[in-house]
Design an enzyme around this catalytic site. Structure first.
Site, PDB file in Angstrom:
ATOM      1  N   GLU A 183      -4.402   6.203  -0.727  1.00 50.82           N
ATOM      2  CA  GLU A 183      -4.246   7.581  -0.233  1.00 50.82           C
ATOM      3  C   GLU A 183      -3.121   8.299  -0.969  1.00 50.82           C
ATOM      4  O   GLU A 183      -3.181   9.506  -1.188  1.00 50.82           O
ATOM      5  CB  GLU A 183      -4.030   7.553   1.290  1.00 50.82           C
ATOM      6  CG  GLU A 183      -5.341   7.231   2.004  1.00 50.82           C
ATOM      7  CD  GLU A 183      -5.201   6.405   3.266  1.00 50.82           C
ATOM      8  OE1 GLU A 183      -4.120   6.364   3.866  1.00 50.82           O
ATOM      9  OE2 GLU A 183      -6.215   5.774   3.654  1.00 50.82           O
TER      10      GLU A 183
ATOM     11  N   ASN B   6      -1.152  -1.040   8.598  1.00 51.82           N
ATOM     12  CA  ASN B   6      -0.728   0.241   8.033  1.00 51.82           C
ATOM     13  C   ASN B   6      -1.108   1.339   9.024  1.00 51.82           C
ATOM     14  O   ASN B   6      -2.288   1.650   9.175  1.00 51.82           O
ATOM     15  CB  ASN B   6      -1.428   0.452   6.683  1.00 51.82           C
ATOM     16  CG  ASN B   6      -1.143   1.817   6.099  1.00 51.82           C
ATOM     17  OD1 ASN B   6      -0.212   2.506   6.521  1.00 51.82           O
ATOM     18  ND2 ASN B   6      -1.939   2.209   5.105  1.00 51.82           N
TER      19      ASN B   6
ATOM     20  N   LYS C  50      -0.345   4.467   8.850  1.00 52.06           N
ATOM     21  CA  LYS C  50      -0.549   5.769   8.187  1.00 52.06           C
ATOM     22  C   LYS C  50       0.185   6.879   8.954  1.00 52.06           C
ATOM     23  O   LYS C  50       1.294   6.668   9.437  1.00 52.06           O
ATOM     24  CB  LYS C  50      -2.045   6.066   8.053  1.00 52.06           C
ATOM     25  CG  LYS C  50      -2.824   4.895   7.490  1.00 52.06           C
ATOM     26  CD  LYS C  50      -4.227   5.238   7.093  1.00 52.06           C
ATOM     27  CE  LYS C  50      -4.965   3.969   6.703  1.00 52.06           C
ATOM     28  NZ  LYS C  50      -6.132   4.192   5.896  1.00 52.06           N
TER      29      LYS C  50
ATOM     30  N   SER D 146     -11.458  -1.988   5.724  1.00 55.72           N
ATOM     31  CA  SER D 146     -12.310  -2.179   6.896  1.00 55.72           C
ATOM     32  C   SER D 146     -12.253  -3.593   7.485  1.00 55.72           C
ATOM     33  O   SER D 146     -13.272  -4.124   7.954  1.00 55.72           O
ATOM     34  CB  SER D 146     -13.756  -1.756   6.581  1.00 55.72           C
ATOM     35  OG  SER D 146     -13.787  -0.379   6.282  1.00 55.72           O
TER      36      SER D 146
ATOM     37  N   GLU E  19      -7.431  -3.385  -2.538  1.00 55.34           N
ATOM     38  CA  GLU E  19      -8.073  -2.499  -1.565  1.00 55.34           C
ATOM     39  C   GLU E  19      -9.091  -1.622  -2.287  1.00 55.34           C
ATOM     40  O   GLU E  19      -8.723  -0.545  -2.803  1.00 55.34           O
ATOM     41  CB  GLU E  19      -7.022  -1.618  -0.894  1.00 55.34           C
ATOM     42  CG  GLU E  19      -5.992  -2.402  -0.108  1.00 55.34           C
ATOM     43  CD  GLU E  19      -5.428  -1.556   1.030  1.00 55.34           C
ATOM     44  OE1 GLU E  19      -5.550  -1.991   2.185  1.00 55.34           O
ATOM     45  OE2 GLU E  19      -4.908  -0.463   0.786  1.00 55.34           O
TER      46      GLU E  19
ATOM     47  N   GLY F 117     -11.284   2.618   5.378  1.00 55.55           N
ATOM     48  CA  GLY F 117     -11.594   3.578   6.437  1.00 55.55           C
ATOM     49  C   GLY F 117     -13.066   3.950   6.516  1.00 55.55           C
ATOM     50  O   GLY F 117     -13.429   4.924   7.163  1.00 55.55           O
TER      51      GLY F 117
ATOM     52  N   HIS G 169      -0.603   2.840  -2.493  1.00 56.81           N
ATOM     53  CA  HIS G 169      -1.746   2.907  -1.573  1.00 56.81           C
ATOM     54  C   HIS G 169      -2.734   3.955  -2.083  1.00 56.81           C
ATOM     55  O   HIS G 169      -2.342   4.991  -2.617  1.00 56.81           O
ATOM     56  CB  HIS G 169      -1.286   3.242  -0.147  1.00 56.81           C
ATOM     57  CG  HIS G 169      -2.391   3.072   0.850  1.00 56.81           C
ATOM     58  ND1 HIS G 169      -3.344   4.041   1.061  1.00 56.81           N
ATOM     59  CD2 HIS G 169      -2.729   2.022   1.643  1.00 56.81           C
ATOM     60  CE1 HIS G 169      -4.211   3.595   1.968  1.00 56.81           C
ATOM     61  NE2 HIS G 169      -3.861   2.373   2.330  1.00 56.81           N
TER      62      HIS G 169
HETATM   63  C1  PEP Z   1      -5.564   0.741   4.613  1.00 56.11           C
HETATM   64  O1  PEP Z   1      -5.160   1.793   5.085  1.00 56.11           O
HETATM   65  O2  PEP Z   1      -4.878   0.161   3.764  1.00 56.11           O
HETATM   66  C2  PEP Z   1      -6.861   0.226   5.057  1.00 56.11           C
HETATM   67  C3  PEP Z   1      -7.307  -0.884   4.507  1.00 56.11           C
HETATM   68  O3  PEP Z   1      -7.523   0.939   6.035  1.00 56.11           O
HETATM   69  P1  PEP Z   1      -8.814   0.429   6.895  1.00 56.11           P
HETATM   70  O4  PEP Z   1      -8.475  -0.945   7.412  1.00 56.11           O
HETATM   71  O5  PEP Z   1      -8.942   1.449   7.977  1.00 56.11           O
HETATM   72  O6  PEP Z   1      -9.962   0.388   5.956  1.00 56.11           O
END
Ligand code: PEP
Length: 251
Positions: A99, A8, A10, A215, A170, A176, A97
């Protein structure tokens, strides 16, 4: 079931930057991709065509849109439809997601409409769910996941193809932050999600993929992907460079 290794990106990368990263990824991973793995990249909308031009010809690689709206067309300024995503090469769409839920204010109902609509228009859809840290501390993980699944999937037609629909777990506190969920937390959540999917859709839910996101890095991906009921990963930060994402894809 092939493991799905998804990136992803973003709101990162211009057209040229995205295309260069896609080329790096193909150069490093395409020749070595195991037959039981699939690679998927969600670039920003403006770079979808740049990336799909590079990835689509490569077996096992595809692209998707990070979001879309649940209408064919119309006066919806700033929005984009599944047909428009497919027009620039996207095979997948992402819904829910964290965000979009927590920064852009999307609720469960909206996420559910998007999920069902995208599927009905021929996108493969990945529905993201996950709890906030306050919800985990209050022992509300199962309540949150059950609600996000029930409402997020309520309009999905009963005859859907389980290969077209996946769920990504997630935990918001792991996205992040560098704080990856532990193996027991991942297995517990994924087992709970599988049980819920079976109660919603019956045995065919065993053919749906459940991805982990939060992460994921080259160093931890091998251990995560080997856990029960983990059928892939969704990766943000560590997917932005061809070198690190190729190590994840091949982990
Ligand atoms: C994501 O954006 O779905 C995500 C899991 O980000 P990260 O791997 O940076 O934690």
């Amino acid at each position: 079931m092939k493991k799905l290794m998804a990136a992803n990106w973003k709101m990162y990368k211009t057209w040229d930057e995205a295309q260069a990263t896609a080329r790096d990824l193909v150069g490093l991973a395409a020749g070595k991709l195991p037959a039981d793995r699939e690679v998927l990249v969600f670039p920003p909308f403006t770079a979808l065509k740049a990336v799909s031009d590079v990835l689509d010809p490569v077996p096992g690689f595809s692209t998707g849109g990070q979001d879309y709206y649940y209408e064919k067309e119309g006066a919806f300024t700033g929005e984009i439809s599944p047909a428009m995503l497919k027009d620039v090469g996207a095979a997948y769409g992402l819904t829910g997601h964290s965000e979009r839920r927590h920064i852009l204010g999307e609720g469960d109902e909206c996420v559910g409409r998007k999920t069902a609509y995208g599927l009905s228009k021929g996108l493969k859809v990945i529905l993201c769910i996950g709890e906030l840290i306050e919800e985990r501390k209050a022992d509300r993980v199962e309540e949150v996941l059950e609600r996000q699944l029930r409402i997020g999937l309520k309009d999905v037609s009963a005859d859907f193809d389980p290969e077209q629909l996946s769920v990504a777990y997630e935990p918001v506190w792991a996205i992040g932050t560098g704080e990856v969920a532990g193996p027991a937390e991942i297995v517990e959540a994924h087992t709970f999600i599988r049980k819920n999917l079976i109660s919603l859709f019956g045995e065919k839910a065993n053919e749906m993929r459940i991805l982990y996101g939060g992460s994921v890095k080259p160093e931890n991906c091998g251990d995560i992907i080997a856990l029960d009921n983990v059928d892939g990963v969704l990766v943000g930060g560590a997917s932005l460079h061809g070198e690190s994402f190729s190590r994840i894809v091949l982990a």
